[in-house]
Design an enzyme around this catalytic site. Structure first.
Site, PDB file in Angstrom:
ATOM      1  N   LYS A 102      -6.653  18.420  -4.072  1.00 28.16           N
ATOM      2  CA  LYS A 102      -7.679  17.594  -3.382  1.00 28.16           C
ATOM      3  C   LYS A 102      -8.814  17.607  -2.566  1.00 28.16           C
ATOM      4  O   LYS A 102      -8.137  18.165  -1.857  1.00 28.16           O
ATOM      5  CB  LYS A 102      -6.533  16.132  -3.319  1.00 28.16           C
ATOM      6  N   ASN A 211      -0.694   6.168  -3.014  1.00 30.88           N
ATOM      7  CA  ASN A 211       0.203   6.904  -2.152  1.00 30.88           C
ATOM      8  C   ASN A 211       0.704   5.467  -1.576  1.00 30.88           C
ATOM      9  O   ASN A 211       1.970   4.658  -1.675  1.00 30.88           O
ATOM     10  CB  ASN A 211      -0.469   7.917  -1.025  1.00 30.88           C
ATOM     11  N   THR A 212      -0.130   5.246  -0.904  1.00 26.61           N
ATOM     12  CA  THR A 212       0.115   3.382   0.079  1.00 26.61           C
ATOM     13  C   THR A 212       0.732   2.705  -0.966  1.00 26.61           C
ATOM     14  O   THR A 212       2.061   1.451  -0.229  1.00 26.61           O
ATOM     15  CB  THR A 212      -0.784   3.267   0.140  1.00 26.61           C
TER      16      THR A 212
END
Length: 260
Positions: A102, A211-212
């Site tokens: 990524k 993610n968060t």
């Protein structure tokens, strides 16, 4: 409608889950492992800067991830130049992580928006070196098309700034990107709750990376399950085909047999 044959395909690799998750911001490794498991994700992104490459004797998050079960997606988080991102990817490959990367090249510390000029520069070099590149980019259809043209395996436009939880701020641009490129479109960044993930999938996106949205929730394990279900529901709804939006009502019950 069968869903077991509806696979996400990136650079010839097949995945059953269309949810990709990160590994940062968890309270501890145990919570991270459980959240990943519950999410159903098969692709796990890890910041190369967080992996202790130089000293394998020290505890690393990789000690807690079953690399036979999950596909690692090293990322270049924290890189602000093409050269830095290229170096980071080379380190990841030399350390045996993956050449499936990524690519992030940030342009601003406040917004964490991508620097598309540096991103394109880095992507060209890495693709020539045999990396499979999944670039984090803005929701600009022109940039996404350029990334596809130079050989990126997918494009990953942001839904909103990283960690903002604002959801899909510009669904119209995402739709244009979907109409413009043939490679998979993965919404990356900005997803704050399950409905955001479902919206991305209902638009026709091939997957969502977050993610968060999970790690920052009050209950990350429960949110991981919610995101798992939301991505699956959104994809199924997209394939089922929603009814068209209309200004006026349409009766759902038959009018035949009504009492005069």
């Amino acid at each position: 409608m069968r869903t077991d044959t509806d696979k996400l395909i990136i650079a010839g690799r097949e995945f059953n889950s269309r949810l990709m998750v990160g590994t940062g911001k968890y309270a501890d490794f145990q919570q991270m492992v459980k959240a990943i498991e519950v999410s159903g994700a098969e692709i796990i992104t890890v910041a190369v800067r967080r992996v202790n490459i130089s000293d394998r004797n020290k505890e690393s998050l990789l000690d807690h991830i079953d690399t036979k079960k999950y596909t690692l997606l090293p990322n270049t988080a924290g890189c602000y130049t093409a050269d830095d991102a290229i170096r980071t990817c080379r380190l990841a490959r030399e350390a045996g992580l993956s050449d499936f990367v990524k690519l992030e090249v940030l342009g601003d510390e406040k917004t964490l928006f991508p620097d598309n000029e540096e991103l394109l520069k880095a992507a060209k070099v890495l693709i020539k070196e045999g990396f499979t590149v999944l670039p984090y980019t803005t929701d600009d259809p022109i940039v996404c098309k350029k990334l596809e043209d130079i050989g990126c395996a997918a494009v990953m436009p942001l839904g909103a700034p990283i960690g903002s939880g604002l959801g899909i701020r510009n669904p119209y641009n995402i739709r244009i990107i979907l109409d413009t490129v043939k490679v998979p479109v993965i919404v990356d960044a900005g997803v704050g709750t399950a409905s955001d993930a479902a919206i991305a999938m209902e638009l026709g996106c091939h997957g969502v990376l977050m993610n968060t949205g999970i790690a920052g929730a009050k209950d990350p394990i429960a949110m991981a399950e919610a995101m798992n279900l939301a991505v699956r529901a959104g994809r199924l709804a997209y394939r089922a085909g929603r009814i068209p939006k209309k200004l006026y009502a349409t009766a759902s019950s038959p009018v035949e047999g009504t009492i005069e």
